[in-house]
Enzyme design. Sequence first.
Site, PDB file in Angstrom:
ATOM      1  N   TYR A   1      -3.183   4.610   6.996  1.00  8.06           N
ATOM      2  CA  TYR A   1      -3.598   3.788   8.134  1.00  8.06           C
ATOM      3  C   TYR A   1      -4.822   4.394   8.820  1.00  8.06           C
ATOM      4  CZ  TYR A   1       0.689   1.032   7.855  1.00  8.06           C
ATOM      5  OH  TYR A   1       1.698   0.197   7.437  1.00  8.06           O
TER       6      TYR A   1
ATOM      7  N   LYS B   1       0.840  -1.192   0.000  1.00  8.03           N
ATOM      8  CA  LYS B   1       0.000   0.000   0.000  1.00  8.03           C
ATOM      9  C   LYS B   1       0.879   1.247   0.000  1.00  8.03           C
ATOM     10  CE  LYS B   1      -0.193  -0.399   4.954  1.00  8.03           C
ATOM     11  NZ  LYS B   1       0.915  -1.366   4.889  1.00  8.03           N
TER      12      LYS B   1
END
Length: 368
Positions: A215, A131
């Site tokens: 996140y 990611k």
Amino acid sequence: MPDSNRRDMIGGLGVGLVAAAMMPRHAIAADRRIGYAVVGLGSYATRQIMPNFAGCDHARLVALVSGTPAKLDQYGAQYGIPATHRYSYADFDRIRDNPDIDVVYVVLPNAMHAKYSIRAAQAGKHVMCEKPMAISVGECEAMIAACRKAGTRLMIGYRSRFEVHNRLAIDLARGGHVGSTRLITAEHGFPIRPDQWRLDRALSGGGSMMDIGIYSLNAARYLTGEEPVEVSAIDSTDRSDPRFRTVEDRISFLLRFPSGIEANCISSYSSAHNAYRVIGTEGWIDMEPATPYSGHAMRIRKQDAVMPRTLPTPAKNQFAAQLDHLAECVVTGATPIVPGEEGLADMRVIEAIYRSAAERRHVRIGAA
């Protein structure tokens, strides 16, 4: 995560708390573990990913790809990777001819994710991509299309979805353990050192939001189980700081979800944060630190009492569980719990966050 590990992970908490986030166990022949090629031998790959193949039941490291011959020699020798299974970027496409390679794990600068994921799919290999999935919605869509055309699995490296505290938090939040969720706060950041590729927009696609802020965003999405419909964001970047010549430092953003839940989030390259809190009508679930490599801590307030929630050490850590999950999906044909569509969903929101911060207005997700 296999069902047989579910009891080890949660112990007396009850399997119902984690059922929604778990995948069923599927038998995989002990003599045919799925072979991974790791592409990019930077610190994350060499310090976090590669050592954790030792904890896998279904995955093994079989090949390396790097533009640095010395790294290929060093890590090839360390992990017993023969010279025939060491590749440069120039001869990357030769992986097509190596039957030992089932999965390519792309651990490169963000701007290179799409290129090597697509080439891996074209070589007939399944793909794990770190990611953020890519640096634009268009690239994410191209990656999904390439893997669909090739008939290969595509999974994004959202390791926290395989970490026991986060999995429990998902079940508790979605299950109404502290009542209906009304607000989520999520803060992620660290003071970044200068002279890193992440501070070069051409390689990173952006600053803290593309790195640590994802996140906060992903946590808000997985804790609600919903997709945000609107965002309002503020960019607070000191452009006199040489680290932030081309990328942002801090972005604060507010997400609104269809159910009425709001998430207040922070992404920062100049302050230290790693936490989230789910605030419900009957209490809250607190994680701090929430998404580190280790050392997670959970507290829950309910009925006017605040108690820590301690979980047994799982048989596999989040890294090994992530690697094994895709291996199981390759064998069984199941869809990963974090497929390419998950990375695409985050990128859609990230683009809206950037647009909101630049234009100083509320932005509907997916709207022009």
